[in-house]
Write an enzyme that holds these catalytic residues in place. Sequence first.
Site, short mmCIF file in Angstrom:
data_model
loop_
_atom_site.label_atom_id
_atom_site.label_comp_id
_atom_site.label_asym_id
_atom_site.label_seq_id
_atom_site.Cartn_x
_atom_site.Cartn_y
_atom_site.Cartn_z
N TRP A 35 2.75 7.61 -18.91
CA TRP A 35 3.11 6.33 -18.31
C TRP A 35 4.51 5.89 -18.74
O TRP A 35 5.31 5.42 -17.93
CB TRP A 35 2.06 5.30 -18.65
CG TRP A 35 2.13 3.97 -17.94
CD1 TRP A 35 1.72 2.77 -18.46
CD2 TRP A 35 2.61 3.67 -16.62
NE1 TRP A 35 1.92 1.76 -17.55
CE2 TRP A 35 2.46 2.28 -16.40
CE3 TRP A 35 3.15 4.44 -15.60
CZ2 TRP A 35 2.83 1.64 -15.23
CZ3 TRP A 35 3.53 3.81 -14.41
CH2 TRP A 35 3.36 2.43 -14.24
N LYS A 65 -3.49 -1.02 -22.41
CA LYS A 65 -4.62 -1.82 -21.93
C LYS A 65 -5.81 -1.58 -22.85
O LYS A 65 -6.15 -0.44 -23.14
CB LYS A 65 -4.99 -1.42 -20.50
CG LYS A 65 -3.86 -1.57 -19.49
CD LYS A 65 -4.22 -0.96 -18.14
CE LYS A 65 -3.07 -1.08 -17.15
NZ LYS A 65 -3.38 -0.45 -15.84
N LYS A 93 -11.70 -3.04 -16.94
CA LYS A 93 -11.79 -2.11 -15.80
C LYS A 93 -11.96 -0.68 -16.26
O LYS A 93 -12.58 0.13 -15.56
CB LYS A 93 -10.57 -2.27 -14.90
CG LYS A 93 -9.22 -1.98 -15.55
CD LYS A 93 -8.76 -0.54 -15.39
CE LYS A 93 -7.44 -0.31 -16.10
NZ LYS A 93 -6.94 1.07 -15.91
N ASP A 126 -6.67 -3.23 -10.19
CA ASP A 126 -6.74 -2.16 -11.19
C ASP A 126 -8.14 -1.57 -11.27
O ASP A 126 -8.32 -0.37 -11.49
CB ASP A 126 -6.31 -2.71 -12.55
CG ASP A 126 -5.61 -1.67 -13.41
OD1 ASP A 126 -5.55 -0.50 -13.00
OD2 ASP A 126 -5.11 -2.03 -14.49
N SER A 186 -8.07 9.12 -12.42
CA SER A 186 -8.51 8.23 -13.50
C SER A 186 -9.21 9.01 -14.61
O SER A 186 -10.22 9.67 -14.37
CB SER A 186 -9.46 7.16 -12.94
OG SER A 186 -10.16 6.50 -13.98
N ARG A 187 -8.70 8.92 -15.83
CA ARG A 187 -9.33 9.59 -16.96
C ARG A 187 -10.68 8.96 -17.29
O ARG A 187 -11.62 9.65 -17.67
CB ARG A 187 -8.40 9.54 -18.18
CG ARG A 187 -7.13 10.34 -18.00
CD ARG A 187 -6.35 10.45 -19.29
NE ARG A 187 -5.80 9.18 -19.72
CZ ARG A 187 -4.61 8.73 -19.37
NH1 ARG A 187 -3.85 9.43 -18.56
NH2 ARG A 187 -4.15 7.57 -19.82
#
EC number: 1.1.1.94
Length: 338
Positions: free
Chosen positions: A11, A109, A198, A251, A261-262
């Site tokens: 990221w 996050k 999320k 999100d 998505s991991r």
Amino acid sequence: MKLTFLGAGAWGTALASHAAAANDVVLWGRDPAQLAAIAATRENAAYLPGVTLSERLAVQADFEQAVAHAADDADGIVVVATPVAGLREMTRRLAARGARPVSMLWLCKGFESGTHLLPHQMVRAELDAAGRTEGFAYGVLTGPSFAREVALGLPCALTVAGNEPSLAERAQAAFHHHAMRIYGSDDLTGVEVGGAVKNVLAIATGASDGLGLGLNARAALVTRGLAEMTRLGLALGGRVETFMGLAGVGDLILTATGDLSRNRKVGQQLAAGQSLEQILAGLGHVAEGVRCAQAVAELASAYGVEMPIARAVCAVLFDGLSAADAVAQLLQRDARDE
């Protein structure tokens, strides 16, 4: 504008490459060999293989020189691109500088392990301890975004929330270009709760899909999961409209349904019968949903918030409950009004 990115993972590298198209950007990482390879090949082979990075992106192996690039500029921003576990260290190092206060954004996050603090609460605690709160502008850049898509220049919309309006305005000036849109918010708590919860809910949808329960079940989990996220966020001081925006439902939809998505992959592999240890060993990257599931469950208990999906995820991860049994328990809950 001068920007420094601390952290050369997927990221941090992707956003730094995007920002370099319109700003003077330096990327720092812990591994000098990795940085040298990025400079030589224009590729972060470990985290973004096959993606060509901006020719304008500079790398710097010396931490102090990297920070000074942005921190010593009146409008510059230091972007901390570490997981939640590394945010305190980076804040402490920035606060220890004797020079002018730093403007900082973070990208992580989750909740801090042990304390259950949100990232902005961790940062504020470190600045308080160092006696450096005066003049420090800080905030988070968050929302529905897969690093690889950003690095490829695909469209994306994010939210920036900070303690000072001027920081959000500068972040918009730095990142709101090409295929990226940046929306401002002053609800630090709300956007960070959305970004943390999320990830836990995405494990649930991944498990549902892994069990072959269908699209109806996925939609139900996303919708009821959003209700859980909102309840906890309101209890912690967030605003309801935040959870209807990019940092909340946006999100959640991406992380719960996107194959990059991991956290979703963790749920799919749990449904296939793999142990958590096997999954984490093979993942190679951080899955923040695993780290913060327990914090979410404990905060729900502490604040009297009903979060059956998040609690079920926690039980599967840490208490030996199978994904199939967790679904069965959720289906056996009493009927109620929505």
